[in-house]
Design a protein around this motif. Structure first.
Motif, PDB file in Angstrom:
ATOM      1  N   SER A 298       8.873 -24.846  54.927  1.00 27.13           N
ATOM      2  CA  SER A 298       9.310 -24.603  56.302  1.00 27.13           C
ATOM      3  C   SER A 298      10.339 -23.483  56.319  1.00 27.13           C
ATOM      4  O   SER A 298      10.857 -23.092  55.277  1.00 27.13           O
ATOM      5  N   GLY A 299      10.646 -22.984  57.503  1.00 23.51           N
ATOM      6  CA  GLY A 299      11.642 -21.922  57.633  1.00 23.51           C
ATOM      7  C   GLY A 299      12.992 -22.361  57.087  1.00 23.51           C
ATOM      8  O   GLY A 299      13.638 -21.651  56.332  1.00 23.51           O
ATOM      9  N   ARG A 300      13.450 -23.532  57.470  1.00 19.12           N
ATOM     10  CA  ARG A 300      14.676 -24.154  56.956  1.00 19.12           C
ATOM     11  C   ARG A 300      14.232 -25.466  56.323  1.00 19.12           C
ATOM     12  O   ARG A 300      14.254 -26.501  56.959  1.00 19.12           O
ATOM     13  N   HIS A 301      13.815 -25.406  55.081  1.00 21.95           N
ATOM     14  CA  HIS A 301      13.149 -26.539  54.436  1.00 21.95           C
ATOM     15  C   HIS A 301      14.137 -27.556  53.852  1.00 21.95           C
ATOM     16  O   HIS A 301      14.052 -28.740  54.125  1.00 21.95           O
ATOM     17  N   ALA A 302      15.041 -27.077  53.015  1.00 24.39           N
ATOM     18  CA  ALA A 302      15.951 -27.992  52.312  1.00 24.39           C
ATOM     19  C   ALA A 302      17.291 -27.304  52.095  1.00 24.39           C
ATOM     20  O   ALA A 302      17.411 -26.083  52.223  1.00 24.39           O
ATOM     21  N   ARG A 303      18.282 -28.128  51.752  1.00 28.02           N
ATOM     22  CA  ARG A 303      19.627 -27.610  51.500  1.00 28.02           C
ATOM     23  C   ARG A 303      20.124 -28.203  50.193  1.00 28.02           C
ATOM     24  O   ARG A 303      19.982 -29.393  49.927  1.00 28.02           O
ATOM     25  N   LEU A 304      20.694 -27.337  49.376  1.00 23.68           N
ATOM     26  CA  LEU A 304      21.306 -27.711  48.103  1.00 23.68           C
ATOM     27  C   LEU A 304      22.799 -27.507  48.298  1.00 23.68           C
ATOM     28  O   LEU A 304      23.225 -26.413  48.681  1.00 23.68           O
ATOM     29  N   PHE A 305      23.598 -28.555  48.102  1.00 31.29           N
ATOM     30  CA  PHE A 305      25.025 -28.396  48.351  1.00 31.29           C
ATOM     31  C   PHE A 305      25.844 -29.048  47.239  1.00 31.29           C
ATOM     32  O   PHE A 305      25.458 -30.069  46.675  1.00 31.29           O
ATOM     33  N   PRO A 306      26.998 -28.429  46.919  1.00 31.91           N
ATOM     34  CA  PRO A 306      27.856 -28.977  45.868  1.00 31.91           C
ATOM     35  C   PRO A 306      28.780 -30.052  46.425  1.00 31.91           C
ATOM     36  O   PRO A 306      29.208 -29.992  47.573  1.00 31.91           O
TER      37      PRO A 306
ATOM     38  N   GLY B 265      27.211 -20.530  43.606  1.00 34.15           N
ATOM     39  CA  GLY B 265      28.665 -20.495  43.736  1.00 34.15           C
ATOM     40  C   GLY B 265      29.152 -21.851  44.184  1.00 34.15           C
ATOM     41  O   GLY B 265      28.716 -22.884  43.693  1.00 34.15           O
ATOM     42  N   SER B 266      30.028 -21.852  45.184  1.00 32.41           N
ATOM     43  CA  SER B 266      30.548 -23.110  45.709  1.00 32.41           C
ATOM     44  C   SER B 266      30.047 -23.368  47.128  1.00 32.41           C
ATOM     45  O   SER B 266      30.405 -24.364  47.735  1.00 32.41           O
ATOM     46  N   ALA B 267      29.214 -22.473  47.651  1.00 34.96           N
ATOM     47  CA  ALA B 267      28.687 -22.624  49.006  1.00 34.96           C
ATOM     48  C   ALA B 267      27.322 -23.316  48.974  1.00 34.96           C
ATOM     49  O   ALA B 267      26.580 -23.195  47.995  1.00 34.96           O
ATOM     50  N   PRO B 268      26.967 -24.022  50.045  1.00 35.66           N
ATOM     51  CA  PRO B 268      25.633 -24.624  50.131  1.00 35.66           C
ATOM     52  C   PRO B 268      24.541 -23.553  50.087  1.00 35.66           C
ATOM     53  O   PRO B 268      24.766 -22.402  50.485  1.00 35.66           O
ATOM     54  N   VAL B 269      23.363 -23.929  49.607  1.00 31.51           N
ATOM     55  CA  VAL B 269      22.231 -23.009  49.468  1.00 31.51           C
ATOM     56  C   VAL B 269      21.099 -23.503  50.359  1.00 31.51           C
ATOM     57  O   VAL B 269      20.651 -24.640  50.224  1.00 31.51           O
ATOM     58  N   MET B 270      20.646 -22.639  51.273  1.00 30.31           N
ATOM     59  CA  MET B 270      19.537 -22.967  52.163  1.00 30.31           C
ATOM     60  C   MET B 270      18.244 -22.477  51.513  1.00 30.31           C
ATOM     61  O   MET B 270      18.152 -21.331  51.083  1.00 30.31           O
ATOM     62  N   LEU B 271      17.246 -23.356  51.420  1.00 29.86           N
ATOM     63  CA  LEU B 271      15.950 -23.032  50.838  1.00 29.86           C
ATOM     64  C   LEU B 271      14.906 -23.052  51.942  1.00 29.86           C
ATOM     65  O   LEU B 271      14.836 -24.008  52.706  1.00 29.86           O
ATOM     66  N   GLY B 272      14.091 -21.998  52.027  1.00 24.61           N
ATOM     67  CA  GLY B 272      13.039 -21.970  53.041  1.00 24.61           C
ATOM     68  C   GLY B 272      12.411 -20.605  53.171  1.00 24.61           C
ATOM     69  O   GLY B 272      12.781 -19.661  52.480  1.00 24.61           O
ATOM     70  N   ARG B 273      11.448 -20.509  54.094  1.00 27.18           N
ATOM     71  CA  ARG B 273      10.733 -19.256  54.309  1.00 27.18           C
ATOM     72  C   ARG B 273      11.489 -18.270  55.171  1.00 27.18           C
ATOM     73  O   ARG B 273      11.154 -17.095  55.210  1.00 27.18           O
ATOM     74  N   SER B 274      12.470 -18.715  55.894  1.00 28.27           N
ATOM     75  CA  SER B 274      13.220 -17.849  56.790  1.00 28.27           C
ATOM     76  C   SER B 274      13.938 -16.764  55.992  1.00 28.27           C
ATOM     77  O   SER B 274      14.504 -17.043  54.936  1.00 28.27           O
ATOM     78  N   PRO B 275      13.943 -15.524  56.495  1.00 28.32           N
ATOM     79  CA  PRO B 275      14.678 -14.466  55.786  1.00 28.32           C
ATOM     80  C   PRO B 275      16.187 -14.727  55.773  1.00 28.32           C
ATOM     81  O   PRO B 275      16.898 -14.169  54.965  1.00 28.32           O
ATOM     82  N   GLU B 276      16.667 -15.584  56.675  1.00 32.45           N
ATOM     83  CA  GLU B 276      18.086 -15.921  56.705  1.00 32.45           C
ATOM     84  C   GLU B 276      18.447 -16.961  55.640  1.00 32.45           C
ATOM     85  O   GLU B 276      19.617 -17.243  55.424  1.00 32.45           O
ATOM     86  N   ALA B 277      17.459 -17.552  54.989  1.00 35.09           N
ATOM     87  CA  ALA B 277      17.718 -18.554  53.950  1.00 35.09           C
ATOM     88  C   ALA B 277      18.433 -17.898  52.777  1.00 35.09           C
ATOM     89  O   ALA B 277      18.187 -16.730  52.457  1.00 35.09           O
TER      90      ALA B 277
END
Length: 170
Positions: free
Chosen positions: A116-124, A94-106
């Motif tokens: 990692s739990g909070r490994h990387a972020r993809l953002f527009p 969508g238009s929101a940033p995307v959190m990539l990682g092992r955390s279930p909150e990702a």
């Protein structure tokens, strides 16, 4: 210096060293430990939400640049897992940033021991998506180059988070 001062300095240094060791251990435990129930729920939820219809899986979309209309580009709308435990999965962007990682909150929970739990972020930003590493242990790679700062990701460009390879598609 008196003997009492030297002894107090030694014990103070020893206490500080143990606090540092405890901080490292708790940090690693938080990154590596994921609540079993939350992980199973995230896995089941992401499998249902992320699994494309069988037709899409058999006939993957061609890797073409994003269409242009009147000089403006449209942002890619799909994140596809190309290699790794979730290969074949796709996520609608969508238009929101995307959190990539092992955390279930990702936003995209990865079943990858090298992520990692909070490994990387993809953002527009504008008509493009950018990828940034969030201080992960194993790094984030865009076209086999380790990221040291946010970088633009064009459709069809593969990037790696842990052992999971992904790409954006229109």
């Amino acid at each position: 210096m008196s003997e009492l001062t030297v002894t107090l300095l030694r014990y103070g240094f020893l206490a500080l060293l143990w606090v540092f060791i405890a901080a490292v251990v708790f940090s690693q435990a938080r990154d590596l430990t994921v609540n079993g129930r939350a992980r199973a729920a995230a896995r089941a939820g992401s499998a249902r939400a992320a699994e494309p219809p069988r037709q899409e899986r058999r006939a993957p979309e061609p890797r073409t640049p994003a269409p242009t209309t009147g000089g403006t580009r449209h942002r890619p709308q799909q994140l596809v897992v190309v290699e790794g435990p979730l290969a074949g999965s796709s996520y609608q962007l969508g238009s929101a940033p995307v959190m990539l990682g092992r955390s279930p909150e990702a936003t995209v929970p990865l079943e990858d021991d090298y992520a990692s739990g909070r490994h990387a972020r993809l953002f527009p930003q504008g008509s493009r998506w950018f990828l940034e590493d969030l201080g992960s242990t194993n790094g984030t790679f865009l076209r086999d180059q380790k990221l040291s700062r946010a970088a633009a990701v064009d459709p069809g460009m593969q990037f790696r988070v842990g052992r999971t390879v992904m790409e954006l598609r229109p």
